[in-house]
Design an enzyme around this catalytic site. Structure first.
Site, PDB file in Angstrom:
ATOM      1  N   CYS A  72      69.411 175.895  52.635  1.00  0.00           N
ATOM      2  CA  CYS A  72      68.706 175.012  53.556  1.00  0.00           C
ATOM      3  C   CYS A  72      69.459 174.977  54.877  1.00  0.00           C
ATOM      4  CB  CYS A  72      68.612 173.603  52.964  1.00  0.00           C
ATOM      5  SG  CYS A  72      67.884 172.434  54.109  1.00  0.00           S
ATOM      6  N   HIS A  96      69.962 174.825  43.456  1.00  0.00           N
ATOM      7  CA  HIS A  96      70.691 175.861  44.208  1.00  0.00           C
ATOM      8  C   HIS A  96      71.983 176.158  43.439  1.00  0.00           C
ATOM      9  CE1 HIS A  96      68.302 176.075  48.029  1.00  0.00           C
ATOM     10  NE2 HIS A  96      67.766 175.013  47.445  1.00  0.00           N
ATOM     11  N   HIS A 142      64.848 172.199  40.740  1.00  0.00           N
ATOM     12  CA  HIS A 142      64.994 173.098  41.901  1.00  0.00           C
ATOM     13  C   HIS A 142      66.491 173.139  42.222  1.00  0.00           C
ATOM     14  CE1 HIS A 142      63.572 174.539  46.006  1.00  0.00           C
ATOM     15  NE2 HIS A 142      64.791 174.150  46.292  1.00  0.00           N
ATOM     16  N   ASN A 186      68.906 179.519  46.010  1.00  0.00           N
ATOM     17  CA  ASN A 186      68.432 178.942  44.745  1.00  0.00           C
ATOM     18  C   ASN A 186      68.947 179.810  43.620  1.00  0.00           C
ATOM     19  OD1 ASN A 186      66.173 178.444  46.878  1.00  0.00           O
ATOM     20  ND2 ASN A 186      65.850 176.922  45.297  1.00  0.00           N
ATOM     21  N   ASP A 240      62.040 179.162  50.727  1.00  0.00           N
ATOM     22  CA  ASP A 240      63.419 178.653  50.666  1.00  0.00           C
ATOM     23  C   ASP A 240      64.405 179.818  50.819  1.00  0.00           C
ATOM     24  OD1 ASP A 240      65.409 176.804  50.401  1.00  0.00           O
ATOM     25  OD2 ASP A 240      64.858 176.131  48.402  1.00  0.00           O
TER      26      ASP A 240
END
Ligand code: HMG
Ligand code: MG
Length: 299
Positions: free
Chosen positions: A240, A209, A207, A249, A16
């Protein structure tokens, strides 16, 4: 609710964290990042993804990365696979754990993987079957759980439905992605309360960000809701490609510092993690996105 007694950190930096980088990053640099992370006590590293190289050019070398990293016992080295083709490529690279990824937002699903939510779930069925056949565990992601870049508000029940489908098809853990980091602690708590009616709390991962600077507060909120798995990215790398403006993240160093302060063990060594983050930031020629790393390296 009480805070969990232990938290498992899922390091997503090499995947990521790097997937959205515009400048080419060499296989050697990726391998070094994974190897550095392997020395920190982390036991789960998402190394890459087997997706279309036209869609995400930065992940095109994932096979080579998997073939060159130094595997350490006790660490899971995982990859993202959007379809059977990706799963087969992961198998060829001898990957031992994969993740499938769906979204709670139709528009994001279309932009990210070029199909509807329902179609994506259908595509995962042969992946799950093949994974079972090969004894490979599958993690499931749901994106846009606290907001979508195209649709805005996403009702928690919509997230819960997708999470439930992934769970029912055999994903052992469901990672809830605040892809664009718009969530706030109250919304994060409500989300867990809703999703936990469909997937057991210990099988949920956060998860988040950090685009709006809310990630740590949101994590604290969901820890109080019984979540005990946190995805994060060393040096706060990432974003992303199909969520414009989404930043990295939450940084692993910042999460670890918070957990250390709360007395929650993780088995991860902060100074080593900071070194790993500093090294990749030098490669990328950018400031470290971790506040903790910046504070430590200044002093
Ligand atoms: P598509 O165009 O609909 O697929 O893409 P297709 O089946 O029509 O195939 C089109 C082309 O892709 C063909 O090649 C296929 O061979 C190839 P061409 O004939 O044009 O040369 N192809 C593949 N190549 C390599 N690996 C594969 C593969 N499958 C097809 N597995 C597809 C569908 C899913 C492939 C595409 O949309 C894609 O790769 N998307 C990438 C999505 C992605 O990686 N996004 C970032 C990760 S998700 C994320 O970051 C969110 C997360 O962090 C959680 C959060 O924060 O919320 C997980
Ligand atoms: Mg993500």
């Amino acid at each position: 609710m009480k805070l969990p007694e232990r938290v498992r950190l899922v390091e997503v930096g090499p995947r990521d964290g790097l997937q959205n980088e515009k400048m080419p990053i060499s296989v050697e640099d990726k391998v070094r990042l994974v190897n550095d992370l392997s020395e920190t006590g982390l036991d789960y590293i998402e190394v890459g993804s087997f997706v279309s190289p036209r869609w995400v050019p930065q992940m095109a070398g994932s096979h080579e990365v998997f073939s060159k990293i130094q595997y350490r016992a006790g660490i899971t080295y995982a990859a993202l696979t959007p379809n059977l083709r990706g799963f087969e490529a992961a198998l060829e690279a001898d990957v031992k754990e994969v993740a499938v990824f769906a979204a709670a937002s139709e528009s994001f699903s279309q932009r990210n993987i070029n199909c509807s939510i329902a179609e994506s779930l259908k595509r995962f069925i042969p992946v799950m079957q093949a994974a079972e056949h090969h004894g490979i565990a599958v993690r499931g992601y749901v994106s846009c759980v606290l907001g979508c870049p195209y649709e805005g508000y996403i009702p928690p029940l919509q997230v819960a439905r997708v999470a439930r489908e992934l769970w029912d098809m055999g994903c052992y853990e469901i990672s809830l992605g605040d892809t664009i980091g718009t969530g706030t602690p109250g919304a994060a708590r409500c989300l867990i309360e809703c999703v936990a009616q469909h997937v057991p709390r210990p099988r949920l991962a956060a998860h988040f960000h950090d685009t709006y600077g809310q990630a740590l507060a949101n994590l604290y909120a969901v820890l109080l809701e019984g979540v005990c798995v946190i995805d994060s990215s060393v040096a706060g790398l990432g974003g992303c490609p199909y969520a414009s403006g989404a930043s990295g993240n939450v940084s692993t160093e910042d999460v670890l510092y918070m957990l250390n302060g709360l007395g929650i063990p993780t088995g991860v060594d902060l100074p080593r993690l900071i070194n790993a983050g500093q090294r990749i930031c030098q490669v990328l020629g950018r400031e470290n996105g971790s506040r903790v790393a910046r504070a430590f390296t200044k002093s």
